[in-house]
Design a protein around this motif. Structure first.
Motif, PDB file in Angstrom:
ATOM      1  N   TYR A  28       0.824  -1.213   0.000  1.00  0.00           N
ATOM      2  CA  TYR A  28       0.000   0.000   0.000  1.00  0.00           C
ATOM      3  C   TYR A  28       0.858   1.262   0.000  1.00  0.00           C
ATOM      4  CZ  TYR A  28      -3.746   3.276   0.795  1.00  0.00           C
ATOM      5  OH  TYR A  28      -4.622   4.312   0.635  1.00  0.00           O
ATOM      6  N   ALA A  29       2.059   1.170   0.549  1.00  0.00           N
ATOM      7  CA  ALA A  29       2.939   2.340   0.580  1.00  0.00           C
ATOM      8  C   ALA A  29       3.209   2.891  -0.813  1.00  0.00           C
ATOM      9  CB  ALA A  29       4.257   1.990   1.266  1.00  0.00           C
ATOM     10  N   LYS A  39      -0.379   4.835  -1.854  1.00  0.00           N
ATOM     11  CA  LYS A  39      -1.173   5.526  -0.843  1.00  0.00           C
ATOM     12  C   LYS A  39      -1.667   6.898  -1.291  1.00  0.00           C
ATOM     13  CE  LYS A  39       2.210   8.060   1.883  1.00  0.00           C
ATOM     14  NZ  LYS A  39       2.381   8.599   3.233  1.00  0.00           N
ATOM     15  N   TRP A  77       0.192   6.014   6.440  1.00  0.00           N
ATOM     16  CA  TRP A  77      -0.556   5.615   5.256  1.00  0.00           C
ATOM     17  C   TRP A  77      -1.793   6.464   4.986  1.00  0.00           C
ATOM     18  CZ3 TRP A  77      -0.543  -0.500   5.262  1.00  0.00           C
ATOM     19  CH2 TRP A  77       0.701  -0.933   4.805  1.00  0.00           C
TER      20      TRP A  77
END
Length: 355
Positions: free
Chosen positions: A171-172, A175, A214
Motif C-alpha cells: 500500500y505504501a 497511498k 498511510w
C-alpha cells in the motif's frame, strides 16, 4: 517490514520517562531466522555486520532447542509475550493442502511448535504470518492453507493456529495514487477476513500491520469512501481486521504517540479494537527508527532497558490503550549478541527490567 518507514520523520528529542505502565503482555514478530550467538564465531562484531544471509542467522523455531528459547523469551518475568506472529508456515501448510497428507515431518514440526507454545506460555495466541507484500495482496490466497490445517490436520485447540497475520507493505506504493487501485487494495484485504471466516472449528483471528503515515498524503489526511464509510485508509484497515499493529518508525516521544494518533489510535480505542505499537530492534537507517546499537546516533541508549522504558511510558504519553509489539525475536531482542541485549533462553531468569 522496514519498507514501511517514511522518510519524513517527526523531529523529536528523547524524553525522560519515569512513569511506569500498568503491566501488559506484549506481541512479538517471529520471522524465519534470527541472530544466533550459539554459532561458533558469532560474536558482537559479527552481530554488527548484520548479514542475515550468513551462518550467524539460523531458523528460530524448527528444533525443540530453538523453540524452548522462544518460549523462555515469551515468559520473561514482567515482560511476558502472549501474542506472536510466526513466519515460515506457508510451504509446510500448502503441501498438506495440496496432497491431503497431514502426517509429514513438516506438519509434525508445525504441530510441535503450536502445542509447545500453547502449553508452555500462558494464554499464548499464535498467528501464522504471511508477508508476500504485493499489490494484489496475494496473502488472501494463502489463508486457506491455515484454515485447512486447523480444520483437517489439527485435532485439538492446542494444535491450531489462533489467527493469521498479514504484513503486506504494497500500500505504501499507492497511498497517494489512483483511488480505484487504493479501493481495490481494501477489497483484497477484506478477502483475507472472508477466507479466515470459512474455518469451521473456532474463529481464526485476523491481524494486519500498518504504517503510521498511510492515511496521509502530501501532509494532509486523505479520506476515501469504501464500504459506505468515508475515512482515511488506516481507519478502514482497523475496521477490517480483528487487530492491527502500527509501525511508528521512531524510538522516542513525542513522535511515537503522535504517530499512533495519526494512525487511528483514538478510533481503535473508541471501538475497543486491539491496537499495538511496534518498535524495531533490527538494523536499519536512520538510526532513530530502531533500537539496534549505534553509539553515534543522536538518540542514545539503544538497549533493552531503553526499549522497555519506552513501553512503560505509554500511559504518560497518552497511548495507554495500546499494547507493545517487538519487531522482532532474535532481531536483537533476546539474542545475547551485544551488550545491553541479554539472551532470554531460560538459563538465567531475569527480573522485571526497568522497574
Amino acid at each position: 517490514m522496514m519498507g514501511l518507514v517514511a522518510k519524513d520523520h517527526v523531529t523529536a528529542e528523547p524524553c525522560d520517562d519515569t512513569a511506569v505502565a500498568a503491566h501488559k503482555h506484549y506481541a512479538m514478530y517471529v520471522w524465519t531466522t534470527g541472530f544466533d550467538h550459539n554459532v561458533p564465531g558469532c560474536d558482537k562484531d559479527k552481530f554488527l555486520e548484520w548479514n542475515t544471509k550468513g551462518p550467524c542467522f539460523t531458523h528460530v523455531w524448527n528444533t525443540k532447542a530453538k523453540r524452548d528459547w522462544l518460549w523462555a523469551t515469551c515468559n520473561l518475568h514482567g515482560r511476558e509475550v502472549d501474542t506472536i506472529f510466526v513466519s515460515d508456515v506457508h510451504h509446510n501448510l500448502k503441501k498438506a493442502y495440496d496432497t491431503g497428507d497431514c502426517t509429514s515431518a513438516a506438519i509434525a514440526t508445525v504441530k510441535d511448535m503450536l502445542v509447545e507454545g500453547h502449553t508452555n506460555v500462558s494464554n499464548l495466541k499464535i498467528y501464522g504470518l504471511y508477508a508476500v507484500s504485493d499489490i494484489d495482496v496475494s496473502e488472501k490466497d494463502l489463508v486457506k492453507y491455515i484454515v485447512y490445517y486447523n480444520d483437517i490436520c489439527a485435532t485439538s485447540d492446542i494444535e491450531r493456529f489462533d489467527g493469521i497475520a498479514t504484513n503486506n507493505e504494497a500500500y505504501a506504493t499507492i497511498k497517494c495514487g489512483n483511488m480505484n487501485e487504493r479501493l481495490k487494495y481494501l477489497d483484497n484485504l477484506q478477502a483475507i477476513v472472508t477466507e479466515a471466516r470459512k474455518q469451521k472449528h473456532g474463529v481464526l483471528l485476523t491481524h494486519y500491520s500498518v504504517s503510521w503515515h498511510w492515511g496521509i498524503c502530501h501532509g494532509v489526511v486523505s479520506n476515501m469512501t469504501w464500504n459506505g464509510k468515508t475515512s482515511d485508509v488506516t481507519h478502514h484497515m482497523i475496521d477490517i481486521f480483528d487487530s492491527i499493529d502500527v509501525q511508528v518508525g521512531c524510538i522516542n516521544y513525542p513522535a511515537i504517540s503522535d504517530r499512533m494518533k495519526i494512525a487511528g489510535y483514538d478510533y481503535a480505542m473508541s471501538i475497543n479494537k486491539p491496537i499495538f505499537t511496534t518498535l524495531y530492534t533490527n538494523k536499519d537507517s536512520p538510526c532513530q527508527i530502531t533500537f539496534f546499537p549505534d553509539d553515534s546516533c543522536r538518540i542514545k541508549d539503544h538497549n533493552e532497558t531503553a526499549m522497555f522504558s519506552i513501553f512503560d511510558g505509554f500511559p504518560a504519553n497518552d497511548i495507554s490503550y495500546a499494547r507493545p509489539c517487538i519487531h522482532y525475536f532474535r532481531g536483537i531482542y533476546s539474542t545475547g549478541g551485544y551488550p545491553g541485549w541479554p539472551v532470554h533462553d531460560g538459563s538465567d531468569p531475569s527480573p522485571i527490567v526497568g522497574k
